[in-house]
Design a protein around this motif. Structure first.
Motif, PDB file in Angstrom:
ATOM      1  N   LEU A  19      12.641   2.063   7.639  1.00 53.38           N
ATOM      2  CA  LEU A  19      12.559   0.699   7.131  1.00 53.38           C
ATOM      3  C   LEU A  19      13.945   0.190   6.756  1.00 53.38           C
ATOM      4  N   SER A  20      14.104  -1.124   6.822  1.00 52.28           N
ATOM      5  CA  SER A  20      15.347  -1.712   6.324  1.00 52.28           C
ATOM      6  C   SER A  20      15.388  -1.522   4.808  1.00 52.28           C
ATOM      7  N   SER A  21      16.531  -1.741   4.210  1.00 50.25           N
ATOM      8  CA  SER A  21      16.643  -1.529   2.768  1.00 50.25           C
ATOM      9  C   SER A  21      15.708  -2.452   1.984  1.00 50.25           C
ATOM     10  N   THR A  22      15.548  -3.684   2.426  1.00 45.13           N
ATOM     11  CA  THR A  22      14.653  -4.618   1.731  1.00 45.13           C
ATOM     12  C   THR A  22      13.201  -4.229   1.927  1.00 45.13           C
ATOM     13  N   GLU A  23      12.840  -3.832   3.140  1.00 49.61           N
ATOM     14  CA  GLU A  23      11.468  -3.376   3.392  1.00 49.61           C
ATOM     15  C   GLU A  23      11.162  -2.146   2.540  1.00 49.61           C
ATOM     16  N   TYR A  24      12.125  -1.252   2.457  1.00 50.45           N
ATOM     17  CA  TYR A  24      11.922  -0.036   1.668  1.00 50.45           C
ATOM     18  C   TYR A  24      11.792  -0.362   0.185  1.00 50.45           C
ATOM     19  N   GLN A  25      12.571  -1.313  -0.304  1.00 51.69           N
ATOM     20  CA  GLN A  25      12.466  -1.720  -1.705  1.00 51.69           C
ATOM     21  C   GLN A  25      11.057  -2.245  -1.995  1.00 51.69           C
ATOM     22  N   PHE A  26      10.521  -3.069  -1.109  1.00 54.78           N
ATOM     23  CA  PHE A  26       9.167  -3.606  -1.251  1.00 54.78           C
ATOM     24  C   PHE A  26       8.162  -2.457  -1.221  1.00 54.78           C
ATOM     25  N   TYR A  27       8.314  -1.577  -0.234  1.00 56.98           N
ATOM     26  CA  TYR A  27       7.404  -0.433  -0.085  1.00 56.98           C
ATOM     27  C   TYR A  27       7.423   0.444  -1.342  1.00 56.98           C
ATOM     28  N   GLU A  28       8.592   0.700  -1.890  1.00 55.93           N
ATOM     29  CA  GLU A  28       8.732   1.514  -3.105  1.00 55.93           C
ATOM     30  C   GLU A  28       8.026   0.870  -4.292  1.00 55.93           C
ATOM     31  N   LEU A  29       8.149  -0.446  -4.421  1.00 52.06           N
ATOM     32  CA  LEU A  29       7.454  -1.139  -5.504  1.00 52.06           C
ATOM     33  C   LEU A  29       5.955  -0.887  -5.431  1.00 52.06           C
ATOM     34  N   LEU A  30       5.397  -1.013  -4.239  1.00 53.99           N
ATOM     35  CA  LEU A  30       3.963  -0.786  -4.079  1.00 53.99           C
ATOM     36  C   LEU A  30       3.603   0.683  -4.252  1.00 53.99           C
ATOM     37  N   HIS A  31       4.460   1.554  -3.774  1.00 53.04           N
ATOM     38  CA  HIS A  31       4.196   2.989  -3.914  1.00 53.04           C
ATOM     39  C   HIS A  31       4.117   3.373  -5.391  1.00 53.04           C
ATOM     40  N   ASN A  32       4.981   2.789  -6.199  1.00 51.74           N
ATOM     41  CA  ASN A  32       5.023   3.120  -7.618  1.00 51.74           C
ATOM     42  C   ASN A  32       3.939   2.429  -8.435  1.00 51.74           C
ATOM     43  N   SER A  33       3.500   1.247  -8.000  1.00 51.72           N
ATOM     44  CA  SER A  33       2.524   0.503  -8.800  1.00 51.72           C
ATOM     45  C   SER A  33       1.113   0.547  -8.240  1.00 51.72           C
ATOM     46  N   GLY A  34       0.969   0.785  -6.957  1.00 48.58           N
ATOM     47  CA  GLY A  34      -0.358   0.818  -6.345  1.00 48.58           C
ATOM     48  C   GLY A  34      -0.785  -0.523  -5.791  1.00 48.58           C
ATOM     49  N   GLU A  35      -0.589  -1.577  -6.558  1.00 52.84           N
ATOM     50  CA  GLU A  35      -0.913  -2.925  -6.095  1.00 52.84           C
ATOM     51  C   GLU A  35      -0.088  -3.927  -6.888  1.00 52.84           C
ATOM     52  N   MET A  36       0.224  -5.033  -6.234  1.00 48.49           N
ATOM     53  CA  MET A  36       0.985  -6.093  -6.890  1.00 48.49           C
ATOM     54  C   MET A  36       0.627  -7.413  -6.237  1.00 48.49           C
ATOM     55  N   SER A  37       0.774  -8.487  -6.986  1.00 51.16           N
ATOM     56  CA  SER A  37       0.671  -9.812  -6.385  1.00 51.16           C
ATOM     57  C   SER A  37       2.044 -10.146  -5.789  1.00 51.16           C
ATOM     58  N   ILE A  38       2.064 -11.107  -4.890  1.00 51.12           N
ATOM     59  CA  ILE A  38       3.336 -11.528  -4.302  1.00 51.12           C
ATOM     60  C   ILE A  38       4.264 -12.054  -5.395  1.00 51.12           C
ATOM     61  N   ASP A  39       3.702 -12.752  -6.384  1.00 52.63           N
ATOM     62  CA  ASP A  39       4.527 -13.249  -7.491  1.00 52.63           C
ATOM     63  C   ASP A  39       5.194 -12.098  -8.247  1.00 52.63           C
ATOM     64  N   GLU A  40       4.462 -11.025  -8.469  1.00 51.36           N
ATOM     65  CA  GLU A  40       5.033  -9.855  -9.152  1.00 51.36           C
ATOM     66  C   GLU A  40       6.145  -9.222  -8.327  1.00 51.36           C
TER      67      GLU A  40
END
Length: 77
Positions: A19-40
C-alpha cells in the motif's frame, strides 16, 4: 472455496509493502479501531473528506475495507 484453492489473505505485516503510505495510514487506523466513520478518519488523518473518500474507494476496490451504515471496516477481519 478460497481456502480450498490455497489462496490466503495478506498478513497485516505485508500491507506496508503493498500500500502507499496514505493507504497504509488509513488501513492502520481501521486495524487499530475496528471501525470508524469517514469523519473520524478525516480527523485522525487531518485530511479533507474528499481526499479520505478517494483513499477509501481505492482500498475498497482492493478488497481491504468495506463500508456499511456510515462506517468503514476492515474486510475479512
Amino acid at each position: 472455496i478460497i481456502r480450498a484453492l490455497g489462496i490466503r489473505r495478506k498478513a497485516h505485516e505485508d500491507m506496508g509493502k503493498i500500500l502507499s503510505s496514505t493507504e497504509y495510514q488509513f488501513y492502520e487506523l481501521l486495524h487499530n479501531s475496528g471501525e470508524m466513520s469517514i469523519d473520524e478518519v478525516c480527523i485522525a488523518m487531518d485530511k479533507p473528506a474528499g481526499y479520505v473518500n478517494r483513499i477509501a474507494s481505492v482500498l475498497e476496490m482492493k478488497g481491504l475495507i468495506f463500508s456499511d451504515m456510515g462506517k468503514v471496516f476492515l474486510a475479512n477481519r
